[in-house]
Design a protein around this motif. Structure first.
Motif, PDB file in Angstrom:
ATOM      1  N   ILE A  12      34.655 -52.774  65.536  1.00 29.34           N
ATOM      2  CA  ILE A  12      33.397 -52.487  66.231  1.00 29.34           C
ATOM      3  C   ILE A  12      33.133 -50.982  66.235  1.00 29.34           C
ATOM      4  O   ILE A  12      32.019 -50.538  65.956  1.00 29.34           O
ATOM      5  CB  ILE A  12      33.417 -53.062  67.659  1.00 29.34           C
ATOM      6  N   ARG A  13      34.162 -50.181  66.523  1.00 23.39           N
ATOM      7  CA  ARG A  13      33.993 -48.723  66.527  1.00 23.39           C
ATOM      8  C   ARG A  13      33.606 -48.206  65.141  1.00 23.39           C
ATOM      9  O   ARG A  13      32.718 -47.358  65.020  1.00 23.39           O
ATOM     10  CB  ARG A  13      35.274 -48.037  67.005  1.00 23.39           C
ATOM     11  N   ARG A  14      34.254 -48.721  64.096  1.00 23.74           N
ATOM     12  CA  ARG A  14      33.920 -48.290  62.725  1.00 23.74           C
ATOM     13  C   ARG A  14      32.492 -48.667  62.374  1.00 23.74           C
ATOM     14  O   ARG A  14      31.758 -47.882  61.786  1.00 23.74           O
ATOM     15  CB  ARG A  14      34.895 -48.901  61.708  1.00 23.74           C
ATOM     16  N   PHE A  15      32.070 -49.867  62.737  1.00 21.63           N
ATOM     17  CA  PHE A  15      30.708 -50.310  62.459  1.00 21.63           C
ATOM     18  C   PHE A  15      29.700 -49.451  63.217  1.00 21.63           C
ATOM     19  O   PHE A  15      28.696 -49.026  62.666  1.00 21.63           O
ATOM     20  CB  PHE A  15      30.533 -51.782  62.845  1.00 21.63           C
ATOM     21  N   THR A  16      30.004 -49.178  64.486  1.00 19.88           N
ATOM     22  CA  THR A  16      29.110 -48.366  65.306  1.00 19.88           C
ATOM     23  C   THR A  16      29.003 -46.942  64.757  1.00 19.88           C
ATOM     24  O   THR A  16      27.917 -46.371  64.697  1.00 19.88           O
ATOM     25  CB  THR A  16      29.605 -48.333  66.769  1.00 19.88           C
ATOM     26  N   ALA A  17      30.117 -46.376  64.317  1.00 19.33           N
ATOM     27  CA  ALA A  17      30.116 -45.015  63.783  1.00 19.33           C
ATOM     28  C   ALA A  17      29.348 -44.936  62.464  1.00 19.33           C
ATOM     29  O   ALA A  17      28.678 -43.943  62.184  1.00 19.33           O
ATOM     30  CB  ALA A  17      31.550 -44.526  63.578  1.00 19.33           C
ATOM     31  N   ALA A  18      29.426 -46.005  61.662  1.00 19.36           N
ATOM     32  CA  ALA A  18      28.753 -46.009  60.361  1.00 19.36           C
ATOM     33  C   ALA A  18      27.255 -46.237  60.510  1.00 19.36           C
ATOM     34  O   ALA A  18      26.476 -45.831  59.655  1.00 19.36           O
ATOM     35  CB  ALA A  18      29.352 -47.088  59.456  1.00 19.36           C
ATOM     36  N   GLY A  19      26.839 -46.855  61.565  1.00 20.41           N
ATOM     37  CA  GLY A  19      25.426 -47.160  61.757  1.00 20.41           C
ATOM     38  C   GLY A  19      25.047 -48.401  60.966  1.00 20.41           C
ATOM     39  O   GLY A  19      25.809 -48.887  60.124  1.00 20.41           O
ATOM     40  N   PRO A  20      23.861 -48.911  61.208  1.00 21.16           N
ATOM     41  CA  PRO A  20      23.460 -50.164  60.566  1.00 21.16           C
ATOM     42  C   PRO A  20      23.073 -50.016  59.097  1.00 21.16           C
ATOM     43  O   PRO A  20      23.071 -50.981  58.358  1.00 21.16           O
ATOM     44  CB  PRO A  20      22.261 -50.629  61.400  1.00 21.16           C
ATOM     45  N   TYR A  21      22.754 -48.798  58.639  1.00 20.73           N
ATOM     46  CA  TYR A  21      22.294 -48.632  57.265  1.00 20.73           C
ATOM     47  C   TYR A  21      23.156 -47.598  56.539  1.00 20.73           C
ATOM     48  O   TYR A  21      23.366 -46.504  57.048  1.00 20.73           O
ATOM     49  CB  TYR A  21      20.841 -48.180  57.231  1.00 20.73           C
TER      50      TYR A  21
END
Length: 138
Positions: free
Chosen positions: A124-133
């Motif tokens: 979740i943290r990696r996804f949040t840091a990367a952003g949706p695009y």
């Protein structure tokens, strides 16, 4: 007056024991049996209750098998969590119906153990840091 023993609190699916599955399966069979008695042996509701009884039996059987695995693989760990949640959410509906057991609470488990919980939080943290695009260089 004696106080009844409090039920164990489950935090993770690794804490599940066959006795937990047996108690939940029994509770569901009793509750579904009551409904079946009320609706009778014919009609669509009767067929639905019989199908649900089979699904409860299948989920519990799978849980018994998976709990016997000494070192479950990742898919088995996920299946344990999923099947417990499936049975638990089915039982939860009966906790709030007239004439049924209001005092029983079946614990929700979201992870197999602490390492699964930590891994999910990291994803979740990696996804949040990367952003949706993803960056496109435009």
């Amino acid at each position: 007056m004696t106080t009844p023993p409090s039920e164990r609190t489950l935090t993770y699916a690794e804490d599940l024991r066959p006795e937990d599955v047996r108690a939940l399966e029994t509770f569901l069979n009793v509750q579904l049996g009551r409904v079946y008695e009320e609706v009778g042996e014919t009609g669509e509701t009767s067929f639905a209750i019989r199908a649900l009884l089979r699904l409860v039996c299948d989920s519990a059987g799978l849980l018994y098998t998976l709990l016997a695995v000494e070192r479950p693989e990742r898919w088995q760990r996920a299946a344990i969590v999923r099947e417990w949640q499936r049975l638990r959410s089915t039982a939860h509906e009966f906790n709030h119906r007239e004439g049924y057991d209001h005092d029983r609470w079946w614990n929700q488990v979201r992870h197999f153990d602490t390492s699964d919980e930590t891994a999910e939080q990291d994803r979740i943290r990696r996804f949040t840091a990367a952003g949706p695009y993803p960056e496109t260089g435009h």
